[in-house]
Design an enzyme around this catalytic site. Sequence first.
Site, PDB file in Angstrom:
ATOM      1  N   GLU A   1       0.876  -1.174   0.000  1.00 42.90           N
ATOM      2  CA  GLU A   1       0.000   0.000   0.000  1.00 42.90           C
ATOM      3  C   GLU A   1       0.912   1.222   0.000  1.00 42.90           C
ATOM      4  OE1 GLU A   1      -3.063  -0.179  -0.460  1.00 42.90           O
ATOM      5  OE2 GLU A   1      -3.788  -2.100   0.308  1.00 42.90           O
TER       6      GLU A   1
ATOM      7  N   CYS B   1      -3.138   8.491   3.252  1.00 40.18           N
ATOM      8  CA  CYS B   1      -2.828   7.943   1.924  1.00 40.18           C
ATOM      9  C   CYS B   1      -3.958   8.252   0.954  1.00 40.18           C
ATOM     10  CB  CYS B   1      -2.582   6.439   2.010  1.00 40.18           C
ATOM     11  SG  CYS B   1      -3.838   5.540   2.932  1.00 40.18           S
TER      12      CYS B   1
END
Length: 509
Positions: free
Chosen positions: A263, A297
């Site tokens: 990720e 994020c």
Amino acid sequence: MTDTLTTTTPLADDVRAALQACGVDLSVVGGDAQVASPITGEPLIGARLDTVADIDAAVGRAAEAFPAWRDTPAPLRGQLVKRWGELLTEHKEHLATLVTAEVGKTPSEARGEVQEMIDIADLAVGQSRQLFGKTMPSERPGHRLQEVWHPLGVVGVISAFNFPVAVYAWNTALALVCGDTVVWKPADAARLSAIAVDALLAKAVSEAGAPKGIHQLLLTDADGSRKLVEDPRVALVSATGSVRMGREVAPAVAARFGRTLLELGGNNGAIVAPSADLDLALRGVVFAAAGTAGQRCTTLRRLFVHSSVADQLTKRVVAAYESLAVGDPREDGVLVGPLVNQRSYEAQQAALAAAREQGGTVLAGGDRELADAHPDAYYVRPAVVSMPDQTAIVHEETFAPILYVMTYDDLGEAIALHNAVPQGLSSAIFTTDQGEAERFLSSAGSDCGIANVNIGTSGAEIGGAFGGEKETGGGRESGSDAWKAYMRPSTQTVNYSGQLPLAQGVTFI
């Protein structure tokens, strides 16, 4: 793992109380690795860092515990995760206090992060009874063809500062019900939260009678992370962080034929169509772009607004930014807390300078605030930057609150601009035109792992798989069928015919 109090300020007192409430023993003096709070810049608690030998031993314990945990029925593994979720619920406020102190989130956001842990525990408990395989028809008479999923082994989790505990829980709750053991290397900035979470899991393990070695906590530096990544006993490395970090992790794990779940970068974009509800769009844009001081994020970093509504919406975004309360996240009414450290502030300033050089105009924010009151902390007002087009700096993800605003005239043009960056995590469109919404969600639309209509780029729910494409790494965590990353499939054929026919009509004897 041991640690020690190194200062007696009120913030550190809150941290001490929260740790002790979670069952952490602070009686043994720890080391010199300080955890400082971005709220004030003050040191909180020093922790002893693990040595290379400690890391090797931790992975060894996890590997040794794996066979017993693998052979434990999955619903019983789920009961351990259920108990962990209950303890997380019981200590939600304590954990939120630690998250706020360590990474500067507002209490509301910190509680929301802990709630994500509780939610994934709930999901994983149900998943423990639904690790489904498949039965397929065989072309050979008297044969059964099936797919069964087996536990994978030791899972290494490397988490980032911005979600110091939730991402660990996403991985660990699923890995545990899948029959894996877990070794966790938390972010350097968030060791205290990790210690508390690990203590609660240890309590759940003890109460459930599970093997003690199934979870291991590593407090180490980048060299220690590298040891974890390179260890052949670690079947899967789940790593959250920068694209640069991913470029180091992926080939190292691939070289030993291990698996990765990555990720990485986001650089998320949103399109505001001429039909959009601008009140709704304004709220969605500001929360996604300025929340957590731009350190998610899934933070919104690129905004493409149709030229017919661009001036109107941009003015409203600028006004909203100027009204945001920036300061100590523990204070009532504060919506934007600090950046995590000086490097983040310097990165923001460098990006703003580059944007100006590339023709951009800073419309709001970008300045440091509260420096006199907190000289060792870095508070900034989120910045809005009008860009003539998507220049080089817009293609880069700066992990700080900068929103680049650009205009478009045709939806196809906007989608092309949106997809032109190397990252591919989260995306959004604001529109009341069903055709525009469907086009954005189609295979010819957003190329991201997450695509939203009439909500911002942040705020993913546990039930859906989380992750992105391109330089985001391709990993999937949390809901849907993300559990399969933590298991290995076995295709099995059972012959009960008494004969030995071969597939594809091949004859041998």
